[in-house]
Design an enzyme around this catalytic site. Structure first.
Site, PDB file in Angstrom:
ATOM      1  N   TYR A 142      77.018  49.260  -0.773  1.00  0.00           N
ATOM      2  CA  TYR A 142      76.343  48.024  -0.379  1.00  0.00           C
ATOM      3  C   TYR A 142      75.267  48.363   0.648  1.00  0.00           C
ATOM      4  O   TYR A 142      75.245  47.846   1.759  1.00  0.00           O
ATOM      5  CB  TYR A 142      77.349  47.021   0.194  1.00  0.00           C
ATOM      6  CG  TYR A 142      76.959  45.572  -0.011  1.00  0.00           C
ATOM      7  CD1 TYR A 142      77.081  44.970  -1.253  1.00  0.00           C
ATOM      8  CD2 TYR A 142      76.458  44.810   1.041  1.00  0.00           C
ATOM      9  CE1 TYR A 142      76.731  43.645  -1.446  1.00  0.00           C
ATOM     10  CE2 TYR A 142      76.100  43.486   0.866  1.00  0.00           C
ATOM     11  CZ  TYR A 142      76.237  42.908  -0.389  1.00  0.00           C
ATOM     12  OH  TYR A 142      75.887  41.595  -0.578  1.00  0.00           O
TER      13      TYR A 142
ATOM     14  N   HIS B 270      69.553  55.822 -10.241  1.00  0.00           N
ATOM     15  CA  HIS B 270      68.769  57.001  -9.885  1.00  0.00           C
ATOM     16  C   HIS B 270      69.341  58.165 -10.677  1.00  0.00           C
ATOM     17  O   HIS B 270      70.561  58.311 -10.780  1.00  0.00           O
ATOM     18  CB  HIS B 270      68.887  57.254  -8.378  1.00  0.00           C
ATOM     19  CG  HIS B 270      67.937  58.265  -7.824  1.00  0.00           C
ATOM     20  ND1 HIS B 270      66.745  58.596  -8.425  1.00  0.00           N
ATOM     21  CD2 HIS B 270      68.001  59.030  -6.695  1.00  0.00           C
ATOM     22  CE1 HIS B 270      66.118  59.496  -7.696  1.00  0.00           C
ATOM     23  NE2 HIS B 270      66.862  59.789  -6.645  1.00  0.00           N
TER      24      HIS B 270
ATOM     25  N   ASP C  96      60.517  59.637  -9.752  1.00  0.00           N
ATOM     26  CA  ASP C  96      60.917  58.911  -8.555  1.00  0.00           C
ATOM     27  C   ASP C  96      60.721  59.760  -7.298  1.00  0.00           C
ATOM     28  O   ASP C  96      60.153  59.294  -6.309  1.00  0.00           O
ATOM     29  CB  ASP C  96      62.378  58.473  -8.674  1.00  0.00           C
ATOM     30  CG  ASP C  96      62.784  57.513  -7.580  1.00  0.00           C
ATOM     31  OD1 ASP C  96      62.290  56.367  -7.580  1.00  0.00           O
ATOM     32  OD2 ASP C  96      63.594  57.891  -6.722  1.00  0.00           O
TER      33      ASP C  96
END
Length: 348
Positions: free
Chosen positions: A38, A124, A208
């Site tokens: 989170y 990712h 990325d």
């Protein structure tokens, strides 16, 4: 799935019109989605899934700031907020959204709950692409999928609340169930994607890491700093230097680029600005091309990944990070920026 032409190259794209939310909900109606972590992506993705009507729970370390933040966001301990191990046990889809370093340390806990038919979801490609370095090797009988929103979790949530969508890439590394494609697309729609474009885990992480170190963060900060310092050395005030370097770009010109492209932005600037920009952009391209080539090479060979693993795994990483961010925050350029932001009309 549609074929879209991007500058003469066809790519696979899925839109919300093709795969509406109702279809996504039907696809995942019997699934329990556990969002593990989170921090950066976890809040935005879990809250969007919850608001869209999916069966979603959150797994987070108890007695942490993130656990407390989850409670503030309306997650209820014992109902839809659990410690990581219990959430993984309950889930049929595990959204593995811890930091890359966090994924490495928690992997033994997650792996033992990856029973046949479950899905392991990433945002990712790092952990899988560099599996020799991370040790993240999923069992052969689970789906391994990826949805990577092209922005922060904060942006994903903000755009969702505005009724908009943040574009995402998607990838399938392993299809053990025959349902991986439907699962990944349904999840991509569920988390609030504008449209989804196909990639691979390797291409996602290579692009990325290059983008974060390049035009998205590293290069843009470097260019800002260089221009600001040249203006200041030549007698321009902090306010003038910041406005000409950052404020005009972020508040005026970037929205024009987002609306209709760079050429349209040029067309809506003065003829003097047009001429200068057209004369100078290739010089900047040629000057920075060797840096980007070196950067991509470092990403592709794994050196950047190893540096991240080594640095981010240190126990004092957070303290060192805050010190580096403080150093940037306290530069004259960003101190000037803080004043400029306060003077914007919407803040007065």
């Amino acid at each position: 799935m549609a074929k879209m032409n991007f500058g003469g190259v066809e790519e696979n794209v899925v839109t919300r019109e093709e795969y509406p939310l109702a279809k996504a909900l039907e696809t995942l109606k019997d699934e329990t989605i556990a969002v593990i972590g989170y921090g950066v992506q976890g809040p935005g993705q879990s809250l969007n899934l919850r608001d869209n009507g999916f069966n979603v729970i959150v797994g987070q370390r108890k007695d942490s700031k993130s656990w407390d933040k989850a409670i503030e966001d309306g997650w209820v301990p014992g109902e839809n907020l659990f410690d990581i191990e219990e959430a993984c046990e309950k889930a049929t889809i595990i959204e593995y959204l811890l930091s890359d370093a966090g994924q490495i340390s928690v992997w033994p806990t997650v792996k033992k709950h990856l029973t046949a038919g479950k899905a392991l979801y990433f945002s990712h490609g790092f952990g899988i692409t560099y599996k020799e370095r991370t040790g993240i090797v999923p069992p052969a009988d689970v789906d391994v999928i990826l949805v990577a929103p092209k922005g922060s979790g904060t942006s994903l949530r903000r755009m969702f609340l505005q009724g908009r969508g943040l574009n995402s890439s998607y990838a399938i590394f392993q299809d053990a169930t025959g349902r991986a494609w439907d699962r990944v697309i349904a999840l991509g729609i569920g988390v609030g994607s504008g449209y989804l474009f196909e990639t691979t885990f390797k291409r996602e992480v290579y692009s990325d890491l290059t983008g974060e170190r390049g035009t998205l963060m590293g290069a843009i900060q470097g260019i800002f700093a260089a221009q600001y310092e040249v203006l200041r050395k030549n007698g321009h005030t902090p306010s003038e230097a910041f406005n000409e370097t950052v404020e005009e770009l972020s508040q005026s010109l970037m929205p024009l680029i987002a609306e209709n492209g760079m050429d349209w932005m040029y067309a809506n600037c003065s003829t003097t600005a047009q001429r200068g920009a057209l004369d100078w952009w290739k010089k900047f391209r040629d000057a920075t091309m060797p840096v980007f080539e070196d950067l991509y090479s470092e990403v592709a060979c794994g050196n950047e990944a190893q540096r991240s693993i080594d640095t981010n795994s240190q126990p004092d990483y957070r303290q060192k990070l805050e010190e580096e961010l403080r150093e940037m925050r306290e530069t004259e350029m960003w101190q000037a920026g803080a004043v400029v932001r306060k003077l914007r009309p919407e803040n007065n």
